[in-house]
Design a protein around this motif. Structure first.
Motif, PDB file in Angstrom:
ATOM      1  N   ASN A   6     -38.535 -22.227 122.311  1.00 54.41           N
ATOM      2  CA  ASN A   6     -39.648 -22.044 121.382  1.00 54.41           C
ATOM      3  C   ASN A   6     -39.682 -20.624 120.830  1.00 54.41           C
ATOM      4  O   ASN A   6     -39.902 -20.405 119.640  1.00 54.41           O
ATOM      5  CB  ASN A   6     -40.963 -22.380 122.093  1.00 54.41           C
ATOM      6  CG  ASN A   6     -42.103 -22.597 121.128  1.00 54.41           C
ATOM      7  OD1 ASN A   6     -41.952 -23.257 120.099  1.00 54.41           O
ATOM      8  ND2 ASN A   6     -43.260 -22.032 121.439  1.00 54.41           N
ATOM      9  N   TYR A   9     -35.927 -22.662 118.082  1.00 55.31           N
ATOM     10  CA  TYR A   9     -35.167 -23.918 118.069  1.00 55.31           C
ATOM     11  C   TYR A   9     -36.103 -25.089 117.788  1.00 55.31           C
ATOM     12  O   TYR A   9     -37.263 -25.073 118.192  1.00 55.31           O
ATOM     13  CB  TYR A   9     -34.458 -24.131 119.406  1.00 55.31           C
ATOM     14  CG  TYR A   9     -33.316 -23.174 119.636  1.00 55.31           C
ATOM     15  CD1 TYR A   9     -32.056 -23.433 119.124  1.00 55.31           C
ATOM     16  CD2 TYR A   9     -33.511 -22.001 120.363  1.00 55.31           C
ATOM     17  CE1 TYR A   9     -31.010 -22.543 119.319  1.00 55.31           C
ATOM     18  CE2 TYR A   9     -32.467 -21.113 120.566  1.00 55.31           C
ATOM     19  CZ  TYR A   9     -31.219 -21.385 120.047  1.00 55.31           C
ATOM     20  OH  TYR A   9     -30.188 -20.503 120.235  1.00 55.31           O
ATOM     21  N   GLU A  10     -35.595 -26.084 117.120  1.00 52.20           N
ATOM     22  CA  GLU A  10     -36.399 -27.254 116.768  1.00 52.20           C
ATOM     23  C   GLU A  10     -36.253 -28.397 117.771  1.00 52.20           C
ATOM     24  O   GLU A  10     -37.139 -29.239 117.887  1.00 52.20           O
ATOM     25  CB  GLU A  10     -36.008 -27.760 115.372  1.00 52.20           C
ATOM     26  CG  GLU A  10     -36.338 -26.778 114.254  1.00 52.20           C
ATOM     27  CD  GLU A  10     -35.978 -27.345 112.896  1.00 52.20           C
ATOM     28  OE1 GLU A  10     -36.050 -28.577 112.720  1.00 52.20           O
ATOM     29  OE2 GLU A  10     -35.599 -26.558 112.012  1.00 52.20           O
ATOM     30  N   TYR A  11     -35.141 -28.403 118.500  1.00 53.05           N
ATOM     31  CA  TYR A  11     -34.875 -29.499 119.426  1.00 53.05           C
ATOM     32  C   TYR A  11     -34.233 -28.961 120.701  1.00 53.05           C
ATOM     33  O   TYR A  11     -33.583 -27.912 120.688  1.00 53.05           O
ATOM     34  CB  TYR A  11     -33.939 -30.537 118.795  1.00 53.05           C
ATOM     35  CG  TYR A  11     -34.437 -31.089 117.491  1.00 53.05           C
ATOM     36  CD1 TYR A  11     -35.392 -32.114 117.462  1.00 53.05           C
ATOM     37  CD2 TYR A  11     -33.974 -30.593 116.281  1.00 53.05           C
ATOM     38  CE1 TYR A  11     -35.849 -32.626 116.263  1.00 53.05           C
ATOM     39  CE2 TYR A  11     -34.437 -31.095 115.071  1.00 53.05           C
ATOM     40  CZ  TYR A  11     -35.376 -32.106 115.072  1.00 53.05           C
ATOM     41  OH  TYR A  11     -35.840 -32.609 113.888  1.00 53.05           O
ATOM     42  N   THR A  23     -39.245 -29.965 119.256  1.00 51.63           N
ATOM     43  CA  THR A  23     -40.124 -28.835 119.542  1.00 51.63           C
ATOM     44  C   THR A  23     -41.588 -29.230 119.600  1.00 51.63           C
ATOM     45  O   THR A  23     -42.391 -28.562 120.244  1.00 51.63           O
ATOM     46  CB  THR A  23     -39.930 -27.730 118.480  1.00 51.63           C
ATOM     47  OG1 THR A  23     -40.680 -26.583 118.867  1.00 51.63           O
ATOM     48  CG2 THR A  23     -40.391 -28.195 117.121  1.00 51.63           C
ATOM     49  N   PHE A  71     -42.621 -29.288 123.088  1.00 55.23           N
ATOM     50  CA  PHE A  71     -42.423 -28.112 123.938  1.00 55.23           C
ATOM     51  C   PHE A  71     -43.716 -27.667 124.604  1.00 55.23           C
ATOM     52  O   PHE A  71     -43.776 -27.449 125.809  1.00 55.23           O
ATOM     53  CB  PHE A  71     -41.843 -26.947 123.129  1.00 55.23           C
ATOM     54  CG  PHE A  71     -40.389 -27.085 122.784  1.00 55.23           C
ATOM     55  CD1 PHE A  71     -39.665 -28.211 123.143  1.00 55.23           C
ATOM     56  CD2 PHE A  71     -39.738 -26.084 122.098  1.00 55.23           C
ATOM     57  CE1 PHE A  71     -38.317 -28.346 122.813  1.00 55.23           C
ATOM     58  CE2 PHE A  71     -38.397 -26.195 121.762  1.00 55.23           C
ATOM     59  CZ  PHE A  71     -37.693 -27.329 122.122  1.00 55.23           C
TER      60      PHE A  71
END
Length: 201
Positions: free
Chosen positions: A76, A80-82, A157, A160
């Motif tokens: 996070n 990053y998105e994934y 994300t 998260f």
């Protein structure tokens, strides 16, 4: 910048970490990765440093849940998105990781789990434990899953913050995380994977 991070929690995995990480680097060079060294007392940190692996080095042991959550906070923080979570103990065959990732790449809004197969060759204690947690999970949530304790999963994300706030450690954390995802109406997809016990502590 790559927007997908592979999180590899590791505690005292000196015997396995090179094989696990080298397989990841070879098969998923398009993604970034980070090893979360959970205060290991063996040579895990030394090996990672020597090999030049990307390492998030926790000074003390915080448990599996803490290591996973540290990896998500890292992801996070760096935008990053994934994330893809893979155990560092070598229990996941690389082909199974590939299968889970391929499924997830077509369903990026879902949480994709590698669901272990529990056949007749699996130790009875492990099989019984999985059956008990599956039943407990179904009674609490009304949702049927084949494996509630998998260490192979992929998610975005948007999960998260939710998963970083889940309480408990190890099996308790994994169960609580799944219940939280069901409560938030996340789509959960299971991909069958082979159960490997020879390196699994």
């Amino acid at each position: 910048m790559k927007n997908i991070l592979i999180i590899i929690p590791a505690y005292n995995e000196a015997e396995n970490i090179e094989r696990v990480v080298d397989n990841i680097i070879h098969n998923f060079s398009q993604y970034d990765y980070v090893i979360v060294n959970d205060g290991s007392s063996d040579d895990t940190r030394k090996i990672c440093k020597k090999r030049g692996y990307n390492l998030l080095d926790l000074p003390v042991n915080v448990g599996l849940a803490g290591a996973i959550q540290s990896g998500m906070k890292y992801a996070n923080y760096y935008g990053y998105e994934y994330a893809i979570q893979i155990d560092g103990d070598g229990q996941h065959r690389i082909q199974d990781v590939i299968n889970v990732v391929q499924c997830w790449e077509s369903n990026k809004e879902a949480v994709v789990l590698g669901a272990r197969t529990f056949d007749k060759d699996i130790p009875w204690k492990s099989k019984l434990g999985n059956e008990a947690t599956k039943l407990f999970f179904r009674l609490l949530t009304g949702k049927k899953l084949k494996d509630t304790q998998t260490g192979l999963r992929a998610f975005g994300t948007k999960y998260f913050e939710e998963l970083s706030a889940v309480a408990g450690d190890r099996y308790e954390y994994e169960m609580n995380a799944l219940m939280s995802l069901v409560k938030s109406k996340a789509q959960i997809i299971e991909v069958p994977i082979v159960t490997v016990y020879e390196n699994n502590k």
